[in-house]
Design a protein around this motif. Sequence first.
Motif, PDB file in Angstrom:
ATOM      1  N   SER A  31      46.201 -15.262 -13.325  1.00  0.00           N
ATOM      2  CA  SER A  31      45.251 -16.368 -13.301  1.00  0.00           C
ATOM      3  C   SER A  31      44.034 -16.002 -12.458  1.00  0.00           C
ATOM      4  CB  SER A  31      45.906 -17.629 -12.735  1.00  0.00           C
ATOM      5  OG  SER A  31      46.332 -17.399 -11.405  1.00  0.00           O
ATOM      6  N   SER A  32      44.171 -15.012 -11.612  1.00  0.00           N
ATOM      7  CA  SER A  32      43.087 -14.579 -10.739  1.00  0.00           C
ATOM      8  C   SER A  32      42.484 -13.270 -11.236  1.00  0.00           C
ATOM      9  CB  SER A  32      43.622 -14.369  -9.315  1.00  0.00           C
ATOM     10  OG  SER A  32      42.703 -13.622  -8.539  1.00  0.00           O
ATOM     11  N   PRO A  33      41.204 -13.283 -11.598  1.00  0.00           N
ATOM     12  CA  PRO A  33      40.569 -12.041 -12.014  1.00  0.00           C
ATOM     13  C   PRO A  33      40.575 -10.976 -10.911  1.00  0.00           C
ATOM     14  CG  PRO A  33      39.217 -13.915 -12.634  1.00  0.00           C
ATOM     15  CD  PRO A  33      40.315 -14.437 -11.754  1.00  0.00           C
ATOM     16  N   VAL A  34      40.476 -11.401  -9.670  1.00  0.00           N
ATOM     17  CA  VAL A  34      40.485 -10.448  -8.555  1.00  0.00           C
ATOM     18  C   VAL A  34      41.850  -9.771  -8.446  1.00  0.00           C
ATOM     19  CG1 VAL A  34      40.244 -10.193  -6.045  1.00  0.00           C
ATOM     20  CG2 VAL A  34      38.663 -11.672  -7.310  1.00  0.00           C
ATOM     21  N   GLY A  58      35.124 -17.780 -10.247  1.00  0.00           N
ATOM     22  CA  GLY A  58      35.209 -16.701  -9.272  1.00  0.00           C
ATOM     23  C   GLY A  58      34.669 -15.384  -9.789  1.00  0.00           C
ATOM     24  N   MET A  59      35.173 -14.936 -10.919  1.00  0.00           N
ATOM     25  CA  MET A  59      34.783 -13.650 -11.500  1.00  0.00           C
ATOM     26  C   MET A  59      34.880 -13.809 -13.006  1.00  0.00           C
ATOM     27  SD  MET A  59      36.638 -10.045 -10.625  1.00  0.00           S
ATOM     28  CE  MET A  59      35.978  -8.482 -11.126  1.00  0.00           C
ATOM     29  N   SER A  60      33.785 -13.629 -13.705  1.00  0.00           N
ATOM     30  CA  SER A  60      33.801 -13.839 -15.155  1.00  0.00           C
ATOM     31  C   SER A  60      34.436 -12.662 -15.880  1.00  0.00           C
ATOM     32  CB  SER A  60      32.365 -14.032 -15.665  1.00  0.00           C
ATOM     33  OG  SER A  60      31.687 -12.785 -15.696  1.00  0.00           O
ATOM     34  N   GLY A  61      34.725 -12.871 -17.157  1.00  0.00           N
ATOM     35  CA  GLY A  61      35.230 -11.791 -17.983  1.00  0.00           C
ATOM     36  C   GLY A  61      34.228 -10.647 -18.090  1.00  0.00           C
ATOM     37  N   TYR A  62      32.944 -10.976 -18.014  1.00  0.00           N
ATOM     38  CA  TYR A  62      31.907  -9.938 -18.041  1.00  0.00           C
ATOM     39  C   TYR A  62      31.961  -9.088 -16.772  1.00  0.00           C
ATOM     40  CZ  TYR A  62      30.164 -12.535 -22.011  1.00  0.00           C
ATOM     41  OH  TYR A  62      30.058 -13.155 -23.230  1.00  0.00           O
ATOM     42  N   ASP A  63      32.229  -9.747 -15.632  1.00  0.00           N
ATOM     43  CA  ASP A  63      32.399  -9.002 -14.378  1.00  0.00           C
ATOM     44  C   ASP A  63      33.619  -8.092 -14.470  1.00  0.00           C
ATOM     45  OD1 ASP A  63      30.229 -10.375 -13.232  1.00  0.00           O
ATOM     46  OD2 ASP A  63      31.536 -11.955 -12.449  1.00  0.00           O
ATOM     47  N   VAL A  64      34.719  -8.629 -15.003  1.00  0.00           N
ATOM     48  CA  VAL A  64      35.942  -7.846 -15.193  1.00  0.00           C
ATOM     49  C   VAL A  64      35.642  -6.641 -16.082  1.00  0.00           C
ATOM     50  CG1 VAL A  64      38.218  -7.867 -16.297  1.00  0.00           C
ATOM     51  CG2 VAL A  64      37.539  -9.767 -14.814  1.00  0.00           C
ATOM     52  N   LEU A  65      34.977  -6.886 -17.190  1.00  0.00           N
ATOM     53  CA  LEU A  65      34.630  -5.823 -18.129  1.00  0.00           C
ATOM     54  C   LEU A  65      33.823  -4.724 -17.435  1.00  0.00           C
ATOM     55  CD1 LEU A  65      34.380  -4.666 -21.016  1.00  0.00           C
ATOM     56  CD2 LEU A  65      32.454  -6.215 -21.357  1.00  0.00           C
TER      57      LEU A  65
END
Length: 127
Positions: A31-34, A58-65
């Motif tokens: 549940s947490s991108p971090v 908190g952190m978008s999917g684009y940030d994750v990508l």
Amino acid sequence: MRILLIDTNQEAREAVAARLKENGMDCESYSSPVSATFAFAFGPAPYDAVIAAARMSGMSGYDVLRVFRHIAPEVPVILARANGDEQRALSAGAFAVMDGDSTSELMETLAMTTLHEMESGLDKAMA
């Protein structure tokens, strides 16, 4: 196939994870991108693919990508619920975009279709 699933929407995340597991895939969901980013970077075994919601707190999917492209550019990242930003997602390096609303049934269907297509492509490349 080992899948990393990231979505702050608990209902969608649990439904997609269950469907992936029913289809024989090893799925870890966060549940947490971090936390997911930490697992991706420092986990014991590599992931074969990542499914991340495009919009998360908190952190978008684009940030994750963006982060995952630096860590392991060979791992395909699928962005879910991009809501019309398909070109942006693909330009950012997403393997595929699952566009639509946040219903878990749609997420499950799109995830399975995309992963099967990806797996078929990998099988052909290995032949």
